[in-house]
Write an enzyme that holds these catalytic residues in place. Sequence first.
Site, mmCIF file in Angstrom:
data_model
loop_
_atom_site.group_PDB
_atom_site.id
_atom_site.type_symbol
_atom_site.label_atom_id
_atom_site.label_comp_id
_atom_site.label_asym_id
_atom_site.label_seq_id
_atom_site.Cartn_x
_atom_site.Cartn_y
_atom_site.Cartn_z
ATOM 1 N N ASP A 10 12.295 25.068 28.966
ATOM 2 C CA ASP A 10 12.681 24.307 27.775
ATOM 3 C C ASP A 10 12.576 25.183 26.529
ATOM 4 O O ASP A 10 11.491 25.627 26.151
ATOM 5 C CB ASP A 10 11.745 23.085 27.682
ATOM 6 C CG ASP A 10 12.248 22.048 26.702
ATOM 7 O OD1 ASP A 10 13.207 22.324 25.966
ATOM 8 O OD2 ASP A 10 11.649 20.951 26.679
ATOM 9 N N ASP A 62 17.882 15.048 23.967
ATOM 10 C CA ASP A 62 17.105 14.128 24.802
ATOM 11 C C ASP A 62 17.751 12.758 24.881
ATOM 12 O O ASP A 62 17.999 12.116 23.866
ATOM 13 C CB ASP A 62 15.687 13.986 24.233
ATOM 14 C CG ASP A 62 14.889 15.252 24.437
ATOM 15 O OD1 ASP A 62 15.488 16.285 24.788
ATOM 16 O OD2 ASP A 62 13.665 15.204 24.231
HETATM 17 C C1 GLA Z 1 12.144 18.369 25.164
HETATM 18 C C2 GLA Z 1 12.937 18.083 26.434
HETATM 19 C C3 GLA Z 1 12.417 16.820 27.096
HETATM 20 C C4 GLA Z 1 10.942 16.965 27.405
HETATM 21 C C5 GLA Z 1 10.176 17.326 26.133
HETATM 22 C C6 GLA Z 1 8.740 17.695 26.415
HETATM 23 O O1 GLA Z 1 12.337 17.396 24.194
HETATM 24 O O2 GLA Z 1 14.295 17.980 26.156
HETATM 25 O O3 GLA Z 1 13.146 16.542 28.282
HETATM 26 O O4 GLA Z 1 10.779 17.969 28.369
HETATM 27 O O5 GLA Z 1 10.763 18.437 25.472
HETATM 28 O O6 GLA Z 1 8.046 18.047 25.253
#
Ligand code: GLA
Length: 515
Positions: free
Chosen positions: A262, A326
Amino acid sequence: MYLRYVFVVIAFCFALAVSAAAADEYLSPALQTNEVILTPKPGPAPRINGPEVYGARPGHPFLYRIPTQGERPIKFSAKGLPRGLHLNSHTGIITGFTPKAGEYTVTLRAKNKYGKDSRSFKIASGETLALTPPMGWNDWYAHYDRITDAKMRQAADILVSSGMADVGYQYVDIDDCWMNCRRNNDPMQFGPFRDQNGNILPNKHFPDMKALTDYIHAKGLKAGIYTSPGPRTCGGFAGSYGHEAQDARQFANWGFDLLKYDWCSYSHEVTNPPSLADMKRPYELMGSLLKQQNRDILMNLCQYGMGHVWEWGAEVGGQSWRTAGDLGNSLDHIFQVALNNSEHAAWQKPGAWNDPDYIQIGWVGIARKYGQPRKFPFTPTEEYSFMSLWCLMGSPLFYSADLTRLDDFTLNVLCNPEVIAIDQDPLGKGARVIFVGDNQFLMVKDLENGGHALGLCNATESPVDMTANWSACGLSDAQHVRDLWRELDLGDYTGSFSARVPPHGVILVRLGAVK
Ligand code: GLA
């Protein structure tokens, strides 16, 4: 024939709305509890599910639990299993080491006192993993920064006890917050990021990572982990920046099978905005490091679609990549999410998947705002739509919500094997979209056997009569239609197929040309 379908559609509407007189009442809050289970309950006889083809790298540890519905005890057997692999006839778990490169066609068999089933299964030993979209559970939208070893073990238990593993859910993934952070209300997560040798340290909620993956593997499931190429994860926990090789080795030694990587704080390490080379660099590095490990580890790129990641995600070693931000923040727009994601369908193929984010139905929540998960106010129709859209796109199927509160309705939405088979079709295509009106569109997915899956998608707030003309869909003039949610053949249709689609609804059918 048309009359027969009218009857089915009426039954469908009736079932969804139960006693609602007017169609526009579908969205009323009272109806959200009318959770009608469309799929017949699986019988006690064995039914083997799961992908028809499975990729693994030669010489690496092999682990595959044959997803099988039916009353236990079931006796499993396999014909043509290559040397080096062993099937446990009681658990249906295949272990061992992947044979030398090549294709091995195996016949899987399952038998109990009620009946038997068999199925052809191709093991493709080679460099390409995830020949069908990965399936599993990720903890983020259930536990956020409250994730613990005990909750991960419980998730593995529930994947098996609920029957989810019997239809193909396989990965049990820890998301963010398993490491330490600098400041947190929870003293268990507070501590040094690394030991004196630079090894990443899990926080006190994860006393023994290897024991955790052993626990998951013993059930025939696989384990996923998360980190960031930046110094900090999105939640402010320790990332892998400057320790990539050490972390990749550590994840392999701990026994993980998937890494979600990520972007998060990596932005601070590159120019603003980052160049394409900046965007690729951390993933190229981690992709090549994961390939050097002695086990198969999938890489899920999470960088929210930057730099048209679908064009290069596979090239840098990823098997899937998030195509947008997200989904937790845009759950009310799942049709739009599906449309946006589908624009990249041409880049998708076996081993390379567009990821529109997790399936969030049932009990989900927003971490910091609401604390504990809450029931997300999807109507039953919308829950069906969510799953239908994800399967038509051929997306990774990761459920991310509270497994302890799964009810029969949501379980039924998650676990229809015929619907999942559309997602897992070995051709690996994403559906093409054909607009037929404002906020009304068809999704047509080519299938390996020459057939098609069709979704009639109504993103409007009212019920709509929709028609799929075979010629507009590029299909021959007579098609056999099967309602997948009900597992019911509707018959042969010449020229077109029409259905009344509820608001925010998807009618999902499978088509086969009539010879
Ligand atoms: C980002 C990702 C999410 C999750 C969060 C965790 O926002 O896109 O899917 O993994 O981080 O902090």
